[in-house]
Scaffold this active site. Structure first.
Site, short mmCIF file in Angstrom:
data_model
loop_
_atom_site.label_atom_id
_atom_site.label_comp_id
_atom_site.label_asym_id
_atom_site.label_seq_id
_atom_site.Cartn_x
_atom_site.Cartn_y
_atom_site.Cartn_z
N ARG A 47 0.84 -1.21 0.00
CA ARG A 47 0.00 0.00 0.00
C ARG A 47 0.87 1.25 0.00
NH1 ARG A 47 -1.72 2.02 4.54
NH2 ARG A 47 -2.25 0.04 5.52
N TYR A 99 -15.84 16.44 -16.42
CA TYR A 99 -16.25 15.05 -16.32
C TYR A 99 -17.32 14.94 -15.22
CZ TYR A 99 -15.98 10.09 -15.24
OH TYR A 99 -16.30 8.78 -15.01
N ASP A 171 -6.98 18.37 -15.51
CA ASP A 171 -7.28 16.99 -15.89
C ASP A 171 -6.90 16.87 -17.36
OD1 ASP A 171 -8.49 14.66 -16.82
OD2 ASP A 171 -10.28 14.89 -15.57
N LYS A 196 -7.94 5.65 -19.62
CA LYS A 196 -8.23 6.08 -20.98
C LYS A 196 -7.00 5.92 -21.88
CE LYS A 196 -12.04 6.98 -18.85
NZ LYS A 196 -12.38 8.25 -18.27
C1 LIG Z 1 -12.87 8.80 -17.06
C2 LIG Z 1 -12.52 10.17 -16.63
C3 LIG Z 1 -12.32 10.47 -15.27
C4 LIG Z 1 -12.54 9.46 -14.17
O1 LIG Z 1 -11.62 8.42 -14.24
P1 LIG Z 1 -11.95 6.92 -13.73
O2 LIG Z 1 -10.69 6.20 -14.06
O3 LIG Z 1 -13.15 6.43 -14.51
O4 LIG Z 1 -12.25 7.00 -12.28
C5 LIG Z 1 -11.93 11.77 -14.94
N1 LIG Z 1 -11.77 12.71 -15.89
C6 LIG Z 1 -11.96 12.46 -17.20
C7 LIG Z 1 -11.77 13.55 -18.19
C8 LIG Z 1 -12.34 11.18 -17.61
O5 LIG Z 1 -12.55 10.94 -18.91
#
Ligand SMILES: *Cc1c(COP(=O)(O)O)cnc(C)c1O
Length: 374
Positions: A47, A99, A171, A196
């Site tokens: 962890r 998001y 982000d 992603k």
């Molecule tokens: C998918 C996504 C998230 C969240 O990520 P997870 O891995 O699904 O928790 C945050 N910001 C953007 C722009 C995303 O496409």
């Protein structure tokens, strides 16, 4: 060193114990202490730290040209870690086009910590400036945004925020470090849903925060990671590391495909609007040209006339595009956003989000062409 080289080598190297050219998977949750009580290899418990996670964090630090990176079990765990830097009485200003899970965290969880949250249109610098007139701990946005593909001016927003002593978090999931490097444009932290593009194969969930400095925020995030415990498994880290060498090739090819698809849809009378920063008539095109390089990303949204029913009918008729949420994988996906986002959705009823994969672009265009007859 250049991006492509870092994508293959940063954070990794032949294993000193075995000579294995690619990294072994370290599933052990615990590590042996020396007779003196110390941990000779720097690891005590998975962890708090694990060799696969260290490799992943070093690799992504290098790709975003940051100082350190802190990995989490999902993008959502990563964004919440950054929000948790704010202390009671603090304030977070967030882009309204974000998001939907980020918005949900800032509406449902963060206010309960005694933190004030305001949503603003980050393409309007006057509105942002007014929102930051009240002392603010963090300005948070994404660019291009989800699902409207709006573009925020990272350098201008960072300037505004830094003049007020506000931390800037971006982000960078949609652009990936291949196309956009927010730390170089003034952001203090960059976050990814590694689920992603960094993962790229729709088979691993993850998140990461990269910091520009090794200062107090970085230490606090590292502490939070071990204490809150939302860490990625060694195998998830290993899968992500395996994806990184092809990241630049994948993302540039996906962006090239997306641009061709966007141009086709833009010229098609059956489509009302195409949201894609690579199109010259997109309101954020000039800014995107300035702050992105090598493409505008692999995601675009379209609006079809006839609202929700027609959008569902088009999505139902596609054969190559799979109807599913998420983005950044090698396969193309299509999704009706409003119906998945719920009551706070900013997505119009007729909006479909397309994540463009690595299929041949002619096949993708042919599939959309026949689906639009729905
Ligand atoms: C998918 C996504 C998230 C969240 O990520 P997870 O891995 O699904 O928790 C945050 N910001 C953007 C722009 C995303 O496409």
């Amino acid at each position: 060193m250049k991006f492509e080289t870092l994508a293959i080598h940063a954070g990794r190297g032949p294993d000193s114990a075995t000579g294995a050219v690619r990294e072994p998977l370290h599933l052990s949750t615990t590590f042996e202490r020396g007779a003196d009580g110390a941990y000779p290899h720097g690891y005590d418990y998975t962890r708090s730290g694990n060799p696969n996670r260290t490799s992943l964090e070093r690799a992504i630090t290098a790709l975003e040209r940051g100082k350190d990176a802190i990995a989490f079990a999902s993008g959502s765990a990563a964004s919440l870690a950054v929000f948790a830097l704010a202390t009671p009485g603090g304030r977070i200003v967030c882009a309204s086009d974000c998001y939907y899970g980020t918005g949900k965290q800032l509406r449902d969880i963060v206010p309960r910590w005694g933190i004030d949250v305001e949503f603003v249109d980050v393409s309007n610098l006057t509105e942002v400036s007014q929102a930051l007139a009240v002392p603010t701990s963090l300005l948070w946005f994404e660019t291009p945004s989800n699902p409207l593909l709006r573009v925020a001016d990272i350098a201008a927003l960072a300037d505004l925020a830094h003049n007020r002593g506000t931390l800037v978090g971006v982000d960078n999931t949609f652009a990936s470090p291949v196309l956009q490097q927010p730390l170089a444009l003034g952001a203090d932290v960059v976050m990814h849903s590694t689920t992603k593009y960094l993962g790229g194969h729709s088979d691993v969930l993850g998140g990461i925060v990269v910091t520009r400095d090794a200062g107090a925020e970085c230490a606090a995030l590292r502490q939070y990671q071990a204490t809150a415990g939302g860490v990625p498994s060694p195998f998830d880290c290993w899968l992500l590391l395996r994806s990184l060498p092809t990241l630049p090739l994948r993302v540039r090819a996906q962006a090239a495909n997306a641009l061709a698809v966007a141009r086709f849809l833009h010229a098609d009378k059956r489509v009302e609007k195409v949201h894609y920063a690579g199109l010259p008539d997109h309101p954020g095109h000039e800014i995107a040209l300035r702050q992105m390089s090598g493409g505008f990303g692999g995601v675009l949204s379209i609006e079809v006339p006839g609202g929700r029913d027609r959008a569902f009918a088009v999505a139902a008729k596609t054969q190559l595009f799979t109807r599913a949420t998420s983005l950044g994988g090698v396969e193309s996906l299509i999704e009706h956003r409003q119906s998945i986002e719920g009551p706070h959705s900013e997505a119009p009823a007729g909006l479909l989000r397309l994540s463009i994969g690595l299929e041949h672009v002619d096949d993708l265009i042919a599939d959309l062409d026949q689906a639009l007859d729905a």
